[in-house]
Design a protein around this motif. Structure first.
Motif, PDB file in Angstrom:
ATOM      1  N   LYS A 159      -8.316  -9.182  -8.383  1.00 24.98           N
ATOM      2  CA  LYS A 159      -9.780  -9.280  -8.142  1.00 24.98           C
ATOM      3  C   LYS A 159     -10.179  -8.264  -6.854  1.00 24.98           C
ATOM      4  N   PHE A 160      -9.613  -7.162  -7.008  1.00 24.82           N
ATOM      5  CA  PHE A 160      -9.877  -6.401  -5.910  1.00 24.82           C
ATOM      6  C   PHE A 160     -11.483  -5.797  -5.882  1.00 24.82           C
TER       7      PHE A 160
ATOM      8  N   ILE B 110      -8.769   3.164  -4.407  1.00 22.89           N
ATOM      9  CA  ILE B 110      -8.128   1.854  -3.878  1.00 22.89           C
ATOM     10  C   ILE B 110      -8.025   2.093  -2.452  1.00 22.89           C
ATOM     11  N   VAL B 111      -7.321   3.371  -2.009  1.00 28.09           N
ATOM     12  CA  VAL B 111      -7.067   3.627  -0.634  1.00 28.09           C
ATOM     13  C   VAL B 111      -8.580   3.729   0.149  1.00 28.09           C
ATOM     14  N   GLU B 112      -9.379   4.415  -0.396  1.00 28.38           N
ATOM     15  CA  GLU B 112     -10.585   4.811   0.253  1.00 28.38           C
ATOM     16  C   GLU B 112     -11.567   3.376   0.208  1.00 28.38           C
TER      17      GLU B 112
ATOM     18  N   GLU C  37     -12.310  -9.178   0.195  1.00 27.67           N
ATOM     19  CA  GLU C  37     -12.426  -8.419  -0.948  1.00 27.67           C
ATOM     20  C   GLU C  37     -11.763  -7.287  -1.049  1.00 27.67           C
ATOM     21  N   PHE C  38     -11.289  -6.443  -0.171  1.00 24.27           N
ATOM     22  CA  PHE C  38     -10.866  -5.292  -0.097  1.00 24.27           C
ATOM     23  C   PHE C  38      -9.428  -4.946   0.570  1.00 24.27           C
TER      24      PHE C  38
ATOM     25  N   LEU D 174       3.091   2.577  -2.364  1.00 24.28           N
ATOM     26  CA  LEU D 174       3.525   3.166  -3.796  1.00 24.28           C
ATOM     27  C   LEU D 174       2.413   4.336  -4.019  1.00 24.28           C
ATOM     28  N   ILE D 175       1.287   3.844  -3.725  1.00 27.68           N
ATOM     29  CA  ILE D 175      -0.031   4.692  -3.944  1.00 27.68           C
ATOM     30  C   ILE D 175       0.070   5.969  -2.868  1.00 27.68           C
TER      31      ILE D 175
END
Length: 763
Positions: free
Chosen positions: A207-208, A604-606, A614-615, A624-625
C-alpha cells in the motif's frame, strides 16, 4: 399502438455488432472473434480468438478467476497458485494478523503448504461458459406489455434458465441483462470454496503511497498478494476447507514474462469489472454530481476522520479498522475525483448535447417517434421525482448503515420476523441463530464500541439535519422529545443499553431469544425505525419512479445504438468476465505536465519519508534498492521496474486482473485508474483514461529478493521470449505519433495529508 416496423427497428439494433468496428470497451469474450480479434491483431496480438475464449479447449479464460465476488485473480502455476492485488487480499491478511504476529504489517510468504492460511467464506469462480439467451428471455414479450408484467416474466425466465444451468448444484449460474435490458446472457461457473493465503509483501510495499497516491500516477506500489485454490482429489470444487483437499490443477495458467514493456506494446486486461454507467442520461449524471456524490463524500469523510483519530491513538484499534478504513477510504476519494472530473470535462453538458442530437434523430422520422419518442421525456420526469427522495436513500446507506451497531442490528431482522410469527418453528429458528454465529464472531473481532459510538453520534446528527424533516424516521422525534435533540445523549443511551454492541450480551440473547428482548433493544429499535421508514415511505416512491425509468432507459439505449450504426457499443460492466485491449502509453495529464509510461524503484527512494506512514520504506527494501540488487528483474536501463500504464478500459472489480502481452504472457497486474479520468465509469475518455499496473518483474523481485521466497517464483512458468509484440515504440495520440522527446519524465511533489493509508485500487 406501435407501428409494424418496430420489430424491424429492434432487429437492426441487435444486428449492429456485425457491421461496425470495435475500439474501446469492456468486451464479452464470447464475441472476441466476431468483434475484436482483427483489431487486436493490428495492435499486436499473436493469439487466435480460440486461444482467448473456447468452451471446449483450454484457453485464457480458464486462467482467470473472480475472487470473492469483488476482485479478479489469475493462475500462475499448474498447482492452483493465484495472483491478485494486495488490497484484494487485505481483509484476509488482516484477519490472520495479531499484535504479536502482524503479517499485514510485516508481510508473509508460506514456506510450505502447511503454512498456507485458510479463509472461511472466501471463494473463486471460474467461468465454464457464457451464452446469449436474449431470444429465449424475450420470446413473446411485446412493447405493449405493462412494465411490471414484463419484469415478472423476464425474472422468472432468468431464474429458470439459471437453475437449469446449475445442474443440481454442480455449477453457479445466473442470467444478466445488458444494454439496459435489451439483451440477456447466461453465465455458468465452477465455485471453489477452499482458497488459502500464500503470501504478500509488507503493507508498506503493498500500500505504498496510501491515500496520497491512491488513484494517482506515477505510482510505486507493490499491490499484489497470492493465494492457492484447493480442490478435491479428483480436481473438483469443494464448499470449503478440508485437510484432504489438494491444490487445484487449472486447465490453463499464465506464463510470466521477464521481457518487460515498451511504449506502444500490446496489452490485454482480462477480468471481472464491477459496474459502469456509461448509458446514464444527463439527468442521472446531474443527480450524481450535485446530490449523491456530495452526500457520500461528506458522510464517509466524517466516518474516516473518527476512525483515524482512534486508530492513531491505539494500535489495536488500527489493526481492527485497517481493512474497513481502506475499503471506505478508497471510494471516498473516488467520489471526490469523479465529481472533479465531471466538472472539468463537462460530462453533463456533453451528455445533454448527445441527447439533443438523439431527440432530433427520433423526430426526423415519423416511424421512430412511436418507438423511442417518449424515452427522453420519461427519463427527465423520473429523475425529477427520484431527486425528491434520493438524499434520504443515500443517508440510509451512508449514515444509518455507516454505524456498525445499526448495520449489525439489521442482521437480526430474519430472527425478528420468525419471532413475530404466530408459531415459531424451532428448527428454523435454530438454523437462523446458527447462521448468525460465524459472521457475528467475525464482526466483534474487529469492533471497538467507543469508536462506533462516536461515529453514530456524528452520522446520525448529520442525518437529522440534512434530510427533509418529513422524510425522517420517527426515531429522530424520540431524540428531539426525550433527549432534547442531543444525539450524543441518545448515543449514550443506545450504547449503554443495547446487547448488540457486546459479543457476550449478543451471545446471551441468542442463547434464549425472545421478541420482547429484541423489540426493547435500543439499537434494534433504531434500526427498525430507519428500516420501516425507508421501506414504507421512501422506497415505494423511489420504486414508482424507477419502474418508469427502467423502460425509458431501455428505449434510450436502443435508440442510441440504432442511431449510431457506425459504432459498436460494449455493454456496461456488471461483474461478468470481460476483456479490454490497448497499448502501453504515456499521457499528458494537464497543461505542460506529461507522464512517462513506467516507474522504477528510484521513485520509491525519492518518495521515502520515515515520518509519514504512507511513505515508509522497509529497511531491507531500501538496502536492496540502494545496492541495486535487482538480479534478473532489472530492466535494460539497470533499474528495477515497478509499475506501468496502459490505455486499457478498466473499472472496479478489475483489481487483480492480469495484464497480458500479445503472446498471452503475464506482464503485470492491474490495480488502479488515474485521477484525470475518474469519470471513466460514466464516460470513457480515450486520451486520459489509463490503467495502472504493477510490473510483474517487481512482483517477482518482492517475492524472491525482498520476501526470500524463491520457491514460489520457481513454481511459476517464467519466460523471456523477446520483445512484446506491439505497434512500435512510438506512442500515438489521436492516431498521430508524438514528436520525439515530447513525453518526459517528471517529478511530482506529493502533498502530505493528515490521513491514514487507504486502499489504492480500481475495486
Amino acid at each position: 399502438m406501435l407501428p409494424k416496423n418496430w420489430a424491424k427497428a429492434l432487429l437492426l439494433v441487435m444486428l449492429l455488432p456485425l457491421a461496425a468496428r470495435a475500439d474501446e470497451g469492456m468486451w464479452l469474450p464470447l464475441f472476441v472473434k466476431r468483434l475484436n480479434h482483427a483489431d487486436m491483431q493490428k495492435k499486436g496480438l499473436k493469439l487466435t480468438a480460440e486461444e482467448i475464449y473456447d468452451i471446449n479447449n483450454a484457453s485464457l479464460k480458464d486462467a482467470i478467476v473472480q475472487l470473492g465476488g469483488f476482485c479478479t485473480g489469475e493462475f500462475v502455476s499448474g498447482q492452483g497458485l493465484m495472483l491478485t492485488n494486495h488490497h484484494c487480499g487485505y481483509d484476509a491478511l488482516q484477519s490472520h494478523s495479531t499484535p504479536q504476529n502482524n503479517i499485514l504489517q510485516n508481510g508473509f510468504f508460506a514456506a510450505n503448504p502447511a503454512e498456507e492460511k485458510s479463509n472461511p467464506g472466501l471463494f473463486v469462480d471460474i467461468l465454464v461458459r457464457m451464452e446469449d439467451v436474449t431470444a429465449r428471455v424475450l420470446e413473446g414479450v411485446t412493447p405493449q406489455a405493462p412494465e411490471q408484467e414484463r419484469m415478472t416474466t423476464i425474472r422468472k425466465r432468468q431464474q429458470e434458465m439459471a437453475e437449469a444451468a446449475k445442474e443440481n448444484g454442480q455449477y453457479v449460474a445466473y442470467v444478466r441483462d445488458m444494454f439496459g435490458g435489451n439483451e440477456y446472457y447466461l453465465f455458468v461457473y465452477q465455485r471453489f470454496g477452499d482458497v488459502r493465503l500464500v503470501g504478500a509483501p509488507p503493507e508498506a510495499v503493498g500500500k505504498f503511497g496510501g491515500d496520497t497516491d491512491n488513484w494517482m500516477w506515477p505510482r510505486h506500489t507493490g499491490d499484489f498478494s497470492m493465494f492457492r485454490v484447493y480442490a478435491s482429489k479428483d480436481n473438483k470444487p469443494t464448499a470449503g476447507y478440508s485437510a484432504s483437499n489438494v491444490p487445484y490443477h487449472p486447465k490453463k495458467h499464465l506464463p510470466v514474462s521477464l521481457q518487460g514493456v515498451n511504449e506502444g506494446d500490446f496489452a490485454m486486461v482480462f477480468g471481472f469489472p464491477g459496474r459502469t454507467q456509461r448509458f446514464l442520461p444527463a439527468a442521472g449524471l446531474q443527480l450524481t454530481l450535485d446530490q449523491s456524490n456530495p452526500a457520500r463524500i461528506k458522510l464517509r469523510d466524517t466516518r474516516l476522520k473518527i476512525w483515524k483519530e482512534d486508530s492513531d491513538a491505539d494500535p489495536t484499534v488500527r489493526l481492527k479498522y485497517a481493512s474497513k478504513y481502506a475499503s471506505i477510504a478508497n471510494y471516498w476519494k473516488y467520489f471526490i475525483g469523479q465529481n472533479e472530473g465531471m466538472k472539468r470535462l463537462k460530462t453533463v453538458d456533453q451528455k445533454k448535447a448527445e441527447e439533443a442530437s438523439l431527440a432530433q434523430w427520433i423526430a426526423a422520422d415519423p416511424a421512430r417517434t412511436p418507438v423511442y419518442g417518449d424515452a427522453l421525456p420519461a427519463i427527465t420526469q423520473a429523475y425529477t421525482g427520484i431527486r425528491e427522495y434520493n438524499l434520504s436513500s443515500q443517508y440510509v446507506n451512508e449514515a444509518a448503515f455507516g454505524t456498525e451497531i445499526i448495520a449489525t442490528a439489521s442482521r437480526l431482522m430474519p430472527l425478528y420476523t420468525m419471532l413475530k410469527a404466530p408459531q415459531v418453528e424451532k428448527t428454523a429458528l435454530d438454523k437462523a441463530i446458527a447462521d448468525l454465529k460465524e459472521p457475528l464472531a467475525d464482526f466483534y473481532k474487529d469492533y471497538n464500541l467507543s469508536t462506533d459510538k462516536k461515529v453514530f453520534t456524528a452520522l446520525m446528527q448529520l442525518y437529522a439535519q440534512d434530510v427533509p424533516k418529513e422524510q425522517l424516521p420517527d426515531v429522530f422525534q424520540t431524540v428531539q422529545k426525550q433527549y432534547g435533540g442531543s444525539m450524543a445523549k441518545y448515543a449514550d443511551y443506545v450504547y449503554a443499553n443495547s446487547f448488540v454492541g457486546s459479543e457476550a450480551k449478543m451471545n446471551a440473547f441468542l442463547a434464549n431469544p425472545t421478541l420482547a428482548k429484541l423489540e426493547a433493544d435500543p439499537a434494534f429499535k433504531t434500526y427498525l425505525s430507519v428500516y420501516n421508514n425507508y421501506t414504507q415511505t421512501i422506497l415505494p416512491k423511489m420504486q414508482a419512479y424507477q419502474s418508469s425509468l427502467t423502460r425509458a432507459n431501455r428505449l434510450y439505449v436502443a435508440a442510441l445504438r440504432a442511431k449510431n450504426t457506425q459504432k459498436v457499443y460494449s455493454p456496461d460492466a456488471n461483474s461478468t468476465l470481460r476483456l479490454s485491449y490497448g497499448t502501453v502509453r504515456p499521457y499528458q495529464g494537464r497543461d505542460a505536465v506529461s507522464f512517462d509510461y513506467k516507474t522504477t524503484a528510484q521513485g520509491i527512494v525519492e518518495k521515502e519519508d520515515p515520518t509519514n506512514p504512507e511513505f515508509v520504506v522497509p529497511t531491507k527494501e531500501l538496502q536492496l534498492i540502494k545496492a541495486k540488487d535487482f538480479g534478473r528483474y532489472a530492466g535494460k536501463d539497470g533499474q528495477l521496474p515497478v509499475a506501468f500504464i496502459t490505455d486499457n478500459d478498466i473499472t472496479g472489480g478489475n483489481s487483480g486482473s492480469p495484464v497480458i502481452n500479445g503472446r498471452g504472457e503475464l506482464i503485470g497486474v492491474a490495480f488502479d485508474g488515474n485521477w484525470e479520468a475518474m469519470t471513466g465509469d460514466l464516460a470513457y475518455d480515450p486520451e486520459l483514461k489509463r490503467c495502472i499496473n504493477v510490473d510483474i518483474r517487481y512482483v517477482l523481485w518482492c517475492i524472491e529478493k525482498l520476501g526470500g521466497a524463491k520457491h514460489i517464483v520457481d513454481e511459476m512458468t517464467v519466460v523471456n521470449n523477446g520483445p512484446n509484440p506491439g505497434v512500435g515504440p512510438q506512442a500515438q495520440v489521436n492516431g498521430l505519433p508524438l514528436p520525439a522527446g515530447e513525453v518526459k519524465k517528471i517529478k511530482v511533489k506529493r502533498k502530505k495529508k493528515d490521513t491514514a493509508d487507504a486502499s489504492a485500487s480500481v475495486n
